[in-house]
Design a protein around this motif. Structure first.
Motif, PDB file in Angstrom:
ATOM      1  N   LYS A   7      -0.488  -7.844   4.935  1.00  0.00           N
ATOM      2  CA  LYS A   7      -0.591  -8.958   4.028  1.00  0.00           C
ATOM      3  C   LYS A   7      -2.384  -9.456   4.258  1.00  0.00           C
ATOM      4  O   LYS A   7      -2.255 -10.079   3.417  1.00  0.00           O
ATOM      5  CB  LYS A   7      -0.463  -9.231   5.716  1.00  0.00           C
ATOM      6  N   LEU A   8      -2.973  -8.774   5.406  1.00  0.00           N
ATOM      7  CA  LEU A   8      -4.687  -9.530   4.515  1.00  0.00           C
ATOM      8  C   LEU A   8      -4.520  -8.809   2.657  1.00  0.00           C
ATOM      9  O   LEU A   8      -4.911  -9.874   1.838  1.00  0.00           O
ATOM     10  CB  LEU A   8      -5.888  -8.106   4.947  1.00  0.00           C
ATOM     11  N   SER A   9      -4.157  -7.691   2.383  1.00  0.00           N
ATOM     12  CA  SER A   9      -3.811  -7.294   0.734  1.00  0.00           C
ATOM     13  C   SER A   9      -3.231  -8.754  -0.305  1.00  0.00           C
ATOM     14  O   SER A   9      -3.615  -9.267  -1.047  1.00  0.00           O
ATOM     15  CB  SER A   9      -3.697  -5.962  -0.137  1.00  0.00           C
ATOM     16  N   TYR A  10      -2.069  -8.994   0.205  1.00  0.00           N
ATOM     17  CA  TYR A  10      -2.073  -9.992  -0.137  1.00  0.00           C
ATOM     18  C   TYR A  10      -2.142 -11.455  -0.194  1.00  0.00           C
ATOM     19  O   TYR A  10      -2.043 -12.466  -0.920  1.00  0.00           O
ATOM     20  CB  TYR A  10       0.115 -10.234   0.446  1.00  0.00           C
ATOM     21  N   VAL A  11      -2.671 -11.983   1.294  1.00  0.00           N
ATOM     22  CA  VAL A  11      -3.843 -13.215   1.519  1.00  0.00           C
ATOM     23  C   VAL A  11      -5.488 -12.762   0.370  1.00  0.00           C
ATOM     24  O   VAL A  11      -4.901 -13.870  -0.112  1.00  0.00           O
ATOM     25  CB  VAL A  11      -3.967 -13.368   2.563  1.00  0.00           C
ATOM     26  N   LEU A  12      -5.746 -11.636   0.320  1.00  0.00           N
ATOM     27  CA  LEU A  12      -6.155 -11.567  -1.048  1.00  0.00           C
ATOM     28  C   LEU A  12      -6.285 -11.307  -2.131  1.00  0.00           C
ATOM     29  O   LEU A  12      -7.142 -11.876  -3.367  1.00  0.00           O
ATOM     30  CB  LEU A  12      -7.770 -11.017  -0.460  1.00  0.00           C
TER      31      LEU A  12
ATOM     32  N   ILE B 253     -17.324 -12.102  -0.663  1.00  0.00           N
ATOM     33  CA  ILE B 253     -16.031 -12.194  -0.943  1.00  0.00           C
ATOM     34  C   ILE B 253     -16.264 -10.527  -0.151  1.00  0.00           C
ATOM     35  O   ILE B 253     -16.977  -9.980   0.723  1.00  0.00           O
ATOM     36  CB  ILE B 253     -16.201 -11.508  -1.971  1.00  0.00           C
ATOM     37  N   SER B 254     -14.994 -10.321   0.078  1.00  0.00           N
ATOM     38  CA  SER B 254     -15.005  -9.275   0.994  1.00  0.00           C
ATOM     39  C   SER B 254     -14.434  -8.064   0.025  1.00  0.00           C
ATOM     40  O   SER B 254     -14.236  -7.719  -1.110  1.00  0.00           O
ATOM     41  CB  SER B 254     -13.368  -8.810   1.812  1.00  0.00           C
ATOM     42  N   PRO B 255     -15.568  -6.792   0.470  1.00  0.00           N
ATOM     43  CA  PRO B 255     -15.745  -5.804   0.034  1.00  0.00           C
ATOM     44  C   PRO B 255     -14.657  -5.180  -0.011  1.00  0.00           C
ATOM     45  O   PRO B 255     -13.606  -4.785   0.939  1.00  0.00           O
ATOM     46  CB  PRO B 255     -16.301  -4.509   0.898  1.00  0.00           C
ATOM     47  N   MET B 256     -13.564  -4.580  -1.235  1.00  0.00           N
ATOM     48  CA  MET B 256     -12.794  -4.169  -1.050  1.00  0.00           C
ATOM     49  C   MET B 256     -12.543  -2.546  -2.450  1.00  0.00           C
ATOM     50  O   MET B 256     -13.824  -2.751  -3.055  1.00  0.00           O
ATOM     51  CB  MET B 256     -12.080  -5.140  -1.801  1.00  0.00           C
ATOM     52  N   ALA B 257     -11.828  -2.445  -1.681  1.00  0.00           N
ATOM     53  CA  ALA B 257     -11.226  -0.726  -2.986  1.00  0.00           C
ATOM     54  C   ALA B 257      -9.922  -0.485  -3.299  1.00  0.00           C
ATOM     55  O   ALA B 257      -8.834  -1.869  -2.759  1.00  0.00           O
ATOM     56  CB  ALA B 257     -11.623   0.719  -2.034  1.00  0.00           C
ATOM     57  N   ARG B 258      -9.651  -0.220  -4.783  1.00  0.00           N
ATOM     58  CA  ARG B 258      -8.299  -0.133  -4.709  1.00  0.00           C
ATOM     59  C   ARG B 258      -7.118   0.942  -3.718  1.00  0.00           C
ATOM     60  O   ARG B 258      -8.401   1.879  -3.247  1.00  0.00           O
ATOM     61  CB  ARG B 258      -8.554   0.350  -6.618  1.00  0.00           C
TER      62      ARG B 258
ATOM     63  N   LEU C  77      -2.783   1.272   8.305  1.00  0.00           N
ATOM     64  CA  LEU C  77      -2.009   1.583   6.574  1.00  0.00           C
ATOM     65  C   LEU C  77      -0.463   2.158   6.753  1.00  0.00           C
ATOM     66  O   LEU C  77      -0.502   3.180   6.923  1.00  0.00           O
ATOM     67  CB  LEU C  77      -3.063   2.126   5.593  1.00  0.00           C
ATOM     68  N   ASP C  78       0.550   1.415   5.476  1.00  0.00           N
ATOM     69  CA  ASP C  78       1.783   2.234   5.901  1.00  0.00           C
ATOM     70  C   ASP C  78       1.630   2.999   4.944  1.00  0.00           C
ATOM     71  O   ASP C  78       1.841   2.463   3.393  1.00  0.00           O
ATOM     72  CB  ASP C  78       2.499   0.953   5.809  1.00  0.00           C
ATOM     73  N   PRO C  79       1.931   4.493   5.039  1.00  0.00           N
ATOM     74  CA  PRO C  79       1.919   5.769   3.871  1.00  0.00           C
ATOM     75  C   PRO C  79       3.591   5.450   2.873  1.00  0.00           C
ATOM     76  O   PRO C  79       3.595   5.438   1.375  1.00  0.00           O
ATOM     77  CB  PRO C  79       2.048   6.300   3.889  1.00  0.00           C
ATOM     78  N   ALA C  80       3.946   4.371   3.202  1.00  0.00           N
ATOM     79  CA  ALA C  80       5.555   4.636   2.568  1.00  0.00           C
ATOM     80  C   ALA C  80       4.951   2.943   1.630  1.00  0.00           C
ATOM     81  O   ALA C  80       5.656   2.771   0.464  1.00  0.00           O
ATOM     82  CB  ALA C  80       6.158   4.274   3.395  1.00  0.00           C
ATOM     83  N   HIS C  81       4.289   1.717   1.861  1.00  0.00           N
ATOM     84  CA  HIS C  81       4.093   0.590   0.586  1.00  0.00           C
ATOM     85  C   HIS C  81       2.517   1.193   0.761  1.00  0.00           C
ATOM     86  O   HIS C  81       2.361  -0.408   0.575  1.00  0.00           O
ATOM     87  CB  HIS C  81       4.162  -0.026   2.178  1.00  0.00           C
ATOM     88  N   LEU C  82       2.387   1.900   0.259  1.00  0.00           N
ATOM     89  CA  LEU C  82       0.555   2.073   0.095  1.00  0.00           C
ATOM     90  C   LEU C  82       1.027   1.584  -2.044  1.00  0.00           C
ATOM     91  O   LEU C  82       0.974   1.952  -2.130  1.00  0.00           O
ATOM     92  CB  LEU C  82       0.363   2.990   0.152  1.00  0.00           C
ATOM     93  N   ASP C  83       0.088   0.761  -2.514  1.00  0.00           N
ATOM     94  CA  ASP C  83       0.001   0.537  -3.721  1.00  0.00           C
ATOM     95  C   ASP C  83      -1.302   0.379  -4.300  1.00  0.00           C
ATOM     96  O   ASP C  83      -1.986   0.286  -4.185  1.00  0.00           O
ATOM     97  CB  ASP C  83       0.279  -1.136  -3.615  1.00  0.00           C
ATOM     98  N   ALA C  84      -1.124   1.785  -5.100  1.00  0.00           N
ATOM     99  CA  ALA C  84      -2.294   2.110  -5.845  1.00  0.00           C
ATOM    100  C   ALA C  84      -3.289   0.869  -6.559  1.00  0.00           C
ATOM    101  O   ALA C  84      -4.336   0.606  -6.605  1.00  0.00           O
ATOM    102  CB  ALA C  84      -2.184   3.028  -6.589  1.00  0.00           C
ATOM    103  N   GLU C  85      -2.812   0.258  -6.728  1.00  0.00           N
ATOM    104  CA  GLU C  85      -3.265  -1.524  -8.146  1.00  0.00           C
ATOM    105  C   GLU C  85      -4.001  -2.034  -6.995  1.00  0.00           C
ATOM    106  O   GLU C  85      -4.385  -3.088  -7.152  1.00  0.00           O
ATOM    107  CB  GLU C  85      -2.079  -1.437  -8.862  1.00  0.00           C
ATOM    108  N   GLU C  86      -3.768  -1.877  -5.638  1.00  0.00           N
ATOM    109  CA  GLU C  86      -3.443  -3.578  -4.625  1.00  0.00           C
ATOM    110  C   GLU C  86      -5.393  -2.419  -3.969  1.00  0.00           C
ATOM    111  O   GLU C  86      -5.719  -2.414  -4.224  1.00  0.00           O
ATOM    112  CB  GLU C  86      -3.008  -3.601  -3.704  1.00  0.00           C
ATOM    113  N   TRP C  87      -5.606  -3.895  -4.145  1.00  0.00           N
ATOM    114  CA  TRP C  87      -6.818  -4.019  -3.276  1.00  0.00           C
ATOM    115  C   TRP C  87      -6.792  -3.690  -1.273  1.00  0.00           C
ATOM    116  O   TRP C  87      -5.975  -4.714  -0.932  1.00  0.00           O
ATOM    117  CB  TRP C  87      -7.797  -5.753  -3.393  1.00  0.00           C
ATOM    118  N   TYR C  88      -7.634  -3.184  -1.258  1.00  0.00           N
ATOM    119  CA  TYR C  88      -7.672  -3.059   0.336  1.00  0.00           C
ATOM    120  C   TYR C  88      -8.876  -3.491   1.476  1.00  0.00           C
ATOM    121  O   TYR C  88     -10.480  -2.739   0.397  1.00  0.00           O
ATOM    122  CB  TYR C  88      -7.015  -1.423   0.838  1.00  0.00           C
TER     123      TYR C  88
END
Length: 272
Positions: free
Chosen positions: A12-17, A97-102, A131-142
């Motif tokens: 959800k944090l990735s979704y908000v950011l 900004i929050s430091p993020m990685a793909r 992190l949930d491996p089943a819902h990991l998105d390579a293009e999202e920010w974490y």
């Protein structure tokens, strides 16, 4: 595992950011319930944008709609919303900004562990840091903090304390980053490849900067304004070594400066 470190919270944090408006609206209702009009006034957003964002946050269980009042409904952060906002504040600290990685980093870490230690072990490492491996998105920010935690987990479980395991993993996985593959496939002369590598860096991280100084058959790569750690330094070394291998080049990579030792940047010299 605490709720703040659960896969649901980080997802959800990735979704908000992904939306500055979501972040503003969630922040507005964390201290106390507010009406859409109050949120619009506090955030400076148009009321229509506030209403749309409230709908998005409601559908993802980050806020709840309380009993309506004559001048409008009241919205408040849910328990999940409070946990996500706390994680956001922890990740950001005093930065703008929050430091993020793909997500590609986590995807590659998972791939390497699965190849060498099995999928169950790979899943367990990601779940352990939230992190949930089943819902990991390579293009999202974490959150970058989660990436650093994964590196530490890998070293603790599969390494010997020297971080050679992290270096090897980065060396073997660097070719799986889309940003690196794009440069490799262009068939550029190596000095130009290096000069363009800050573009690849910006594709993978939202913080810090990479400066490149190329001279003759030597280059110094300087990382400024980033969060350093022994594991991350080892990963950087391995990544550059793996790049040389991808390009079928003979060369060496040496750490020449470290922020952990008081330098203004982390520096890596590539000789070929």
């Amino acid at each position: 595992m605490s709720s703040a470190g659960s896969p649901n919270v980080l997802g959800k944090l990735s979704y908000v950011l992904a939306s500055r408006q979501r972040e503003k609206v969630l922040a507005a209702v964390v201290p106390r319930p507010q009406t859409p009009g109050q949120i619009a006034k506090q955030t400076g957003l148009h009321l229509s944008h506030v209403s749309r964002t409230l709908g998005e946050l409601s559908r993802t269980d980050l806020i709840t709609c309380l009993s309506g009042e004559r001048r409008g409904k009241l919205y408040a952060a849910s328990n999940l919303g409070h946990a996500v906002f706390a994680e956001l504040a922890d990740s950001r600290g005093d930065r703008l900004i929050s430091p993020m990685a793909r997500g590609s980093h986590f995807h590659n870490y998972h791939h390497w562990i699965a190849v060498h230690h099995g999928k169950a072990a790979a899943d367990e490492v990601l779940i352990e840091i939230g992190l949930d491996p089943a819902h990991l998105d390579a293009e999202e920010w974490y959150p970058l903090r989660a990436a650093l935690d994964v590196l530490d987990q890998i070293e603790a479980r599969f390494g010997d304390g020297t971080y050679d395991t992290i270096r090897r993993m980065a060396r073997e996985e660097v070719g799986n980053f889309p940003s690196v593959r794009r440069l490799v496939h262009r068939g550029l002369p190596f000095p130009i490849f290096l000069e363009l590598s800050p573009n690849a860096y910006a594709r993978e991280y939202n913080h810090g900067r990479l400066e490149v100084d190329v001279q003759e058959r030597r280059a110094v790569m300087r990382n400024y304004d980033w969060m350093s750690s022994p594991a991350r330094c080892a990963a950087r070394l391995g990544g550059y070594e793996g790049t040389l291998t991808l390009l079928a080049m003979n060369g060496t990579v040496t750490k020449v400066a470290c922020m952990l030792r008081g330098a203004p940047y982390c520096g890596y010299r590539i000789d070929w």
